[in-house]
Design a protein around this motif. Structure first.
Motif, PDB file in Angstrom:
ATOM      1  N   GLU A   1       0.819  -1.211   0.000  1.00  0.00           N
ATOM      2  CA  GLU A   1       0.000   0.000   0.000  1.00  0.00           C
ATOM      3  C   GLU A   1       0.859   1.270   0.000  1.00  0.00           C
ATOM      4  O   GLU A   1       0.536   2.249  -0.681  1.00  0.00           O
ATOM      5  CB  GLU A   1      -0.917  -0.032   1.225  1.00  0.00           C
ATOM      6  N   TYR A   2       1.946   1.245   0.764  1.00  0.00           N
ATOM      7  CA  TYR A   2       2.840   2.395   0.871  1.00  0.00           C
ATOM      8  C   TYR A   2       4.293   1.948   0.695  1.00  0.00           C
ATOM      9  O   TYR A   2       5.119   2.103   1.598  1.00  0.00           O
ATOM     10  CB  TYR A   2       2.667   3.086   2.225  1.00  0.00           C
ATOM     11  N   PRO A   3       4.634   1.375  -0.464  1.00  0.00           N
ATOM     12  CA  PRO A   3       5.986   0.842  -0.634  1.00  0.00           C
ATOM     13  C   PRO A   3       7.092   1.897  -0.511  1.00  0.00           C
ATOM     14  O   PRO A   3       8.166   1.605   0.012  1.00  0.00           O
ATOM     15  CB  PRO A   3       5.947   0.225  -2.037  1.00  0.00           C
ATOM     16  N   ALA A   4       6.845   3.107  -0.995  1.00  0.00           N
ATOM     17  CA  ALA A   4       7.880   4.148  -0.921  1.00  0.00           C
ATOM     18  C   ALA A   4       8.197   4.499   0.530  1.00  0.00           C
ATOM     19  O   ALA A   4       9.366   4.681   0.893  1.00  0.00           O
ATOM     20  CB  ALA A   4       7.429   5.389  -1.688  1.00  0.00           C
ATOM     21  N   GLU A   5       7.153   4.576   1.366  1.00  0.00           N
ATOM     22  CA  GLU A   5       7.370   4.913   2.774  1.00  0.00           C
ATOM     23  C   GLU A   5       8.094   3.779   3.499  1.00  0.00           C
ATOM     24  O   GLU A   5       8.966   4.029   4.337  1.00  0.00           O
ATOM     25  CB  GLU A   5       6.030   5.212   3.452  1.00  0.00           C
ATOM     26  N   VAL A   6       7.731   2.537   3.193  1.00  0.00           N
ATOM     27  CA  VAL A   6       8.411   1.407   3.817  1.00  0.00           C
ATOM     28  C   VAL A   6       9.868   1.354   3.370  1.00  0.00           C
ATOM     29  O   VAL A   6      10.772   1.110   4.175  1.00  0.00           O
ATOM     30  CB  VAL A   6       7.688   0.086   3.484  1.00  0.00           C
ATOM     31  N   ALA A   7      10.122   1.585   2.082  1.00  0.00           N
ATOM     32  CA  ALA A   7      11.496   1.593   1.574  1.00  0.00           C
ATOM     33  C   ALA A   7      12.317   2.675   2.269  1.00  0.00           C
ATOM     34  O   ALA A   7      13.472   2.440   2.659  1.00  0.00           O
ATOM     35  CB  ALA A   7      11.494   1.815   0.060  1.00  0.00           C
ATOM     36  N   ARG A   8      11.734   3.852   2.429  1.00  0.00           N
ATOM     37  CA  ARG A   8      12.462   4.935   3.100  1.00  0.00           C
ATOM     38  C   ARG A   8      12.762   4.577   4.558  1.00  0.00           C
ATOM     39  O   ARG A   8      13.871   4.806   5.052  1.00  0.00           O
ATOM     40  CB  ARG A   8      11.662   6.231   3.030  1.00  0.00           C
ATOM     41  N   SER A   9      11.789   3.971   5.223  1.00  0.00           N
ATOM     42  CA  SER A   9      12.003   3.576   6.624  1.00  0.00           C
ATOM     43  C   SER A   9      13.111   2.538   6.735  1.00  0.00           C
ATOM     44  O   SER A   9      13.926   2.585   7.662  1.00  0.00           O
ATOM     45  CB  SER A   9      10.701   3.021   7.220  1.00  0.00           C
ATOM     46  N   PHE A  10      13.160   1.600   5.776  1.00  0.00           N
ATOM     47  CA  PHE A  10      14.213   0.584   5.796  1.00  0.00           C
ATOM     48  C   PHE A  10      15.580   1.220   5.575  1.00  0.00           C
ATOM     49  O   PHE A  10      16.550   0.882   6.265  1.00  0.00           O
ATOM     50  CB  PHE A  10      13.945  -0.485   4.742  1.00  0.00           C
ATOM     51  N   ARG A  11      15.677   2.134   4.624  1.00  0.00           N
ATOM     52  CA  ARG A  11      16.965   2.784   4.368  1.00  0.00           C
ATOM     53  C   ARG A  11      17.440   3.540   5.609  1.00  0.00           C
ATOM     54  O   ARG A  11      18.616   3.471   5.988  1.00  0.00           O
ATOM     55  CB  ARG A  11      16.835   3.741   3.185  1.00  0.00           C
ATOM     56  N   GLU A  12      16.548   4.273   6.248  1.00  0.00           N
ATOM     57  CA  GLU A  12      16.917   5.020   7.454  1.00  0.00           C
ATOM     58  C   GLU A  12      17.342   4.072   8.573  1.00  0.00           C
ATOM     59  O   GLU A  12      18.285   4.355   9.317  1.00  0.00           O
ATOM     60  CB  GLU A  12      15.737   5.887   7.907  1.00  0.00           C
ATOM     61  N   PHE A  13      16.645   2.956   8.665  1.00  0.00           N
ATOM     62  CA  PHE A  13      16.961   1.938   9.670  1.00  0.00           C
ATOM     63  C   PHE A  13      18.351   1.352   9.442  1.00  0.00           C
ATOM     64  O   PHE A  13      19.142   1.204  10.380  1.00  0.00           O
ATOM     65  CB  PHE A  13      15.884   0.849   9.600  1.00  0.00           C
ATOM     66  N   VAL A  14      18.683   1.040   8.201  1.00  0.00           N
ATOM     67  CA  VAL A  14      19.992   0.479   7.881  1.00  0.00           C
ATOM     68  C   VAL A  14      21.093   1.480   8.170  1.00  0.00           C
ATOM     69  O   VAL A  14      22.146   1.129   8.732  1.00  0.00           O
ATOM     70  CB  VAL A  14      20.046   0.005   6.411  1.00  0.00           C
ATOM     71  N   VAL A  15      20.862   2.742   7.828  1.00  0.00           N
ATOM     72  CA  VAL A  15      21.862   3.792   8.105  1.00  0.00           C
ATOM     73  C   VAL A  15      22.068   3.933   9.611  1.00  0.00           C
ATOM     74  O   VAL A  15      23.204   4.009  10.096  1.00  0.00           O
ATOM     75  CB  VAL A  15      21.432   5.132   7.477  1.00  0.00           C
ATOM     76  N   ALA A  16      20.966   3.976  10.369  1.00  0.00           N
ATOM     77  CA  ALA A  16      21.073   4.109  11.828  1.00  0.00           C
ATOM     78  C   ALA A  16      21.759   2.899  12.437  1.00  0.00           C
ATOM     79  O   ALA A  16      22.565   3.032  13.369  1.00  0.00           O
ATOM     80  CB  ALA A  16      19.689   4.294  12.435  1.00  0.00           C
ATOM     81  N   THR A  17      21.467   1.704  11.907  1.00  0.00           N
ATOM     82  CA  THR A  17      22.098   0.487  12.416  1.00  0.00           C
ATOM     83  C   THR A  17      23.594   0.507  12.155  1.00  0.00           C
ATOM     84  O   THR A  17      24.401   0.178  13.035  1.00  0.00           O
ATOM     85  CB  THR A  17      21.465  -0.753  11.747  1.00  0.00           C
TER      86      THR A  17
END
Length: 321
Positions: free
Chosen positions: A299-315
């Motif tokens: 439903e919101y793939p762009a938002e999920v993709a952005r959240s994953f990228r931010e998560f990987v950077v923070a990790t």
């Protein structure tokens, strides 16, 4: 009823012919493993040297559920998604085990056979429950975990989720075959999508057409209702497990950094479970999406993709520190 070998042949042919919903830039192949054959969808990576990712769908879904997100992440990770045994283009498992732990075993065997090393492991709904067990048992196979509306035991369950639980009752496959015999695939596809989306207006014509084509093909398979019913029963059975076998206890054993994504409009897994999940997983980051339903990655793939990228950077930053 076809033999196991005949079902495996059907799965291989389905992959070769092009299972409905395979997008440009994707391939679908079958992998023969001990006790099962799995269909694996691959998205061509935008460049070499990306870290691997594996995506695991929910009850009644397939690897196609991840196509939109995999396309957006093709420049970030090397994307593969599997069809769990009995779903998508994968035939039933030889041992007939449709429990959450049986599906987790399929994920582990797929990861071991791939030779890709530790992966970014994604799971939605049933896939989220299976991924939780995989990450708890085999930390060597997992870099990070991303769970979208994971089907962890919820008491009391939402009333809108009760019909799904009832699918697991004895005799349901025979009853559902009779009840839906004259029901067009388009009608059932629309019902399923409306249940899973927070805002049905976001269902695109392409998504509906792909869902209808896939459902029409899957309903013709002799094991369709059996795999759906027995997997639903497997989810319900997780509510009775205690001690170290409890999925909530296993969540506490997940060492990998974990991204949790919950939709406020989810009719199958309540977003109120988000706080409990964020406390259970030792190293977690929580994202709550106000408008999303049960399948935020569709439903919101762009938002999920952005959240994953931010998560990987923070990790990465935390590990570097």
């Amino acid at each position: 009823m076809p033999t196991t070998e005949e079902l495996r042949t059907q799965a291989a042919l389905a992959a070769a012919e092009g299972w409905p919903g395979v997008r440009d830039g994707e391939t679908l192949r079958t992998v023969a493993l001990p006790g099962m054959t799995l269909a694996v969808r691959r998205r061509a990576a935008a460049c070499d040297g990306l870290e691997p990712a594996l995506f695991v769908h929910g009850l009644g879904g397939s690897s196609r559920n991840w196509s939109a997100l995999m396309e957006l992440l093709s420049g970030d990770v090397e994307c593969e998604a599997l069809d769990l045994p009995g779903f998508g283009a994968s035939p039933p498992p030889d041992n007939g085990d449709y429990s959450v732990y049986g599906h987790a075993r399929a994920v582990i065997r797929c990861l071991e056979a791939s030779g890709r090393g530790a992966v970014h492991l994604f799971g939605n709904s049933l896939g989220g429950a299976a991924v939780t067990r995989v990450a708890a048992l085999r930390p060597d196979l997992v870099r990070t975990v991303t769970l979208i509306s994971p089907a962890l035991p919820e008491l009391p369950p939402q009333r809108t989720a009760l019909p799904t639980g009832l699918l697991g009752m004895p005799g349901m496959p025979r009853l559902m075959r009779r009840v839906t015999r004259d029901l067009p695939a388009a009608h059932r596809a629309r019902q399923v999508l409306r249940l899973c989306y927070g805002d049905p207006a976001r269902i695109t014509l392409d998504e509906f057409a792909a869902a209808e084509a896939e459902l029409e093909r899957r309903q013709a398979l002799p094991y369709f209702w059996d795999s759906l019913s027995r997997t639903a029963r497997g989810i319900v059975n997780t509510y009775t497990l205690t001690g170290q076998h409890s999925l909530w206890r296993q969540a506490q054993r997940v060492l990998a950094p974990t991204l949790l994504v919950y939709g406020v409009r989810d009719r199958l897994v309540s977003f109120r479970m988000a706080k409990r999940a964020s406390r259970a997983f030792p190293s977690s980051r929580l994202v709550v999406m106000p408008e999303a339903g049960h399948v935020a990655m569709m439903e919101y793939p762009a938002e999920v993709a952005r959240s994953f990228r931010e998560f990987v950077v923070a990790t990465a930053a935390a590990e570097g520190g």
